[in-house]
Design a protein around this motif. Sequence first.
Motif, short mmCIF file in Angstrom:
data_model
loop_
_atom_site.label_atom_id
_atom_site.label_comp_id
_atom_site.label_asym_id
_atom_site.label_seq_id
_atom_site.Cartn_x
_atom_site.Cartn_y
_atom_site.Cartn_z
N ARG A 97 4.10 91.66 -103.19
CA ARG A 97 4.55 90.49 -103.95
C ARG A 97 4.69 90.87 -105.44
O ARG A 97 5.66 90.51 -106.09
N GLN A 98 3.71 91.61 -105.96
CA GLN A 98 3.77 92.02 -107.36
C GLN A 98 4.94 92.97 -107.61
O GLN A 98 5.63 92.87 -108.61
N ASP A 100 7.77 93.09 -105.92
CA ASP A 100 9.00 92.29 -105.90
C ASP A 100 9.14 91.46 -107.17
O ASP A 100 10.24 91.30 -107.70
N ALA A 101 8.04 90.94 -107.68
CA ALA A 101 8.09 90.16 -108.93
C ALA A 101 8.54 91.07 -110.08
O ALA A 101 9.36 90.66 -110.93
N LEU A 104 12.27 91.60 -109.72
CA LEU A 104 12.99 90.40 -110.15
C LEU A 104 12.99 90.26 -111.67
O LEU A 104 14.00 89.84 -112.25
N ARG A 133 14.14 82.42 -107.05
CA ARG A 133 13.50 83.35 -106.11
C ARG A 133 12.12 83.76 -106.59
O ARG A 133 11.17 83.81 -105.82
N ARG A 134 12.00 84.03 -107.88
CA ARG A 134 10.71 84.43 -108.46
C ARG A 134 9.70 83.29 -108.35
O ARG A 134 8.53 83.51 -108.00
N ARG A 136 9.66 80.89 -106.09
CA ARG A 136 9.26 80.78 -104.68
C ARG A 136 8.28 81.89 -104.31
O ARG A 136 7.28 81.64 -103.65
N LEU A 137 8.58 83.11 -104.75
CA LEU A 137 7.73 84.26 -104.44
C LEU A 137 6.32 84.08 -104.97
O LEU A 137 5.34 84.37 -104.29
N LEU A 138 6.22 83.58 -106.18
CA LEU A 138 4.91 83.46 -106.83
C LEU A 138 4.28 82.08 -106.66
O LEU A 138 3.19 81.83 -107.18
#
Length: 178
Positions: A97-98, A100-101, A104, A133-134, A136-138
């Motif tokens: 997750r980190q 991908d963040a 992004l 997207r960011r 939603r991801l976080l």
Amino acid sequence: MGRPDKAARAAIARRRSDAIDLKLAGVDWLTIAHKLAADPTINSDGIAYPQGYGIERYAKGQEPPADDTLINAACRDVRKALTDRRTELNDDVDAMRQLDADRLDRLFFVAYKKAVRDQDLLAVDRTLRIMERRARLLGLDMPTRTELAGPQGGPLQIENTTLAELDALIALTERDTP
């Protein structure tokens, strides 16, 4: 009894891994317990399993533990192994997750710069999509409140149903389905 040394911890980890592998293969608890027992007189392979169940009693020359005690130990091992695997998986997910963040963030910087500098509407749209997207991801967005209602907005009617009633309803539905 203090904390096990590095070799004992490795043997315990191996025992737990073997226990979970056996359980996933459909082996019953007592068979798992006997296969992973420390005392060769009850071990199904006739060996002294390293750090096996009942190791303390075996080391002292005492009688092996009863079957129910061995089963409880096998159950604890599988539970502990599953908890450890879940923790490792959660750590891996957090790292992904980190990552991908971070990706992004880099993409956002490029799109944002183009959107502001060139006043490019496609870049503005791309910037907003990256932000969405960011978020939603976080988990940055506020949760949406969902409310269920019955007919004409009234309360939902909840009924208890027996298994026989469910089976009859399923049979009725299957019969009416082309």
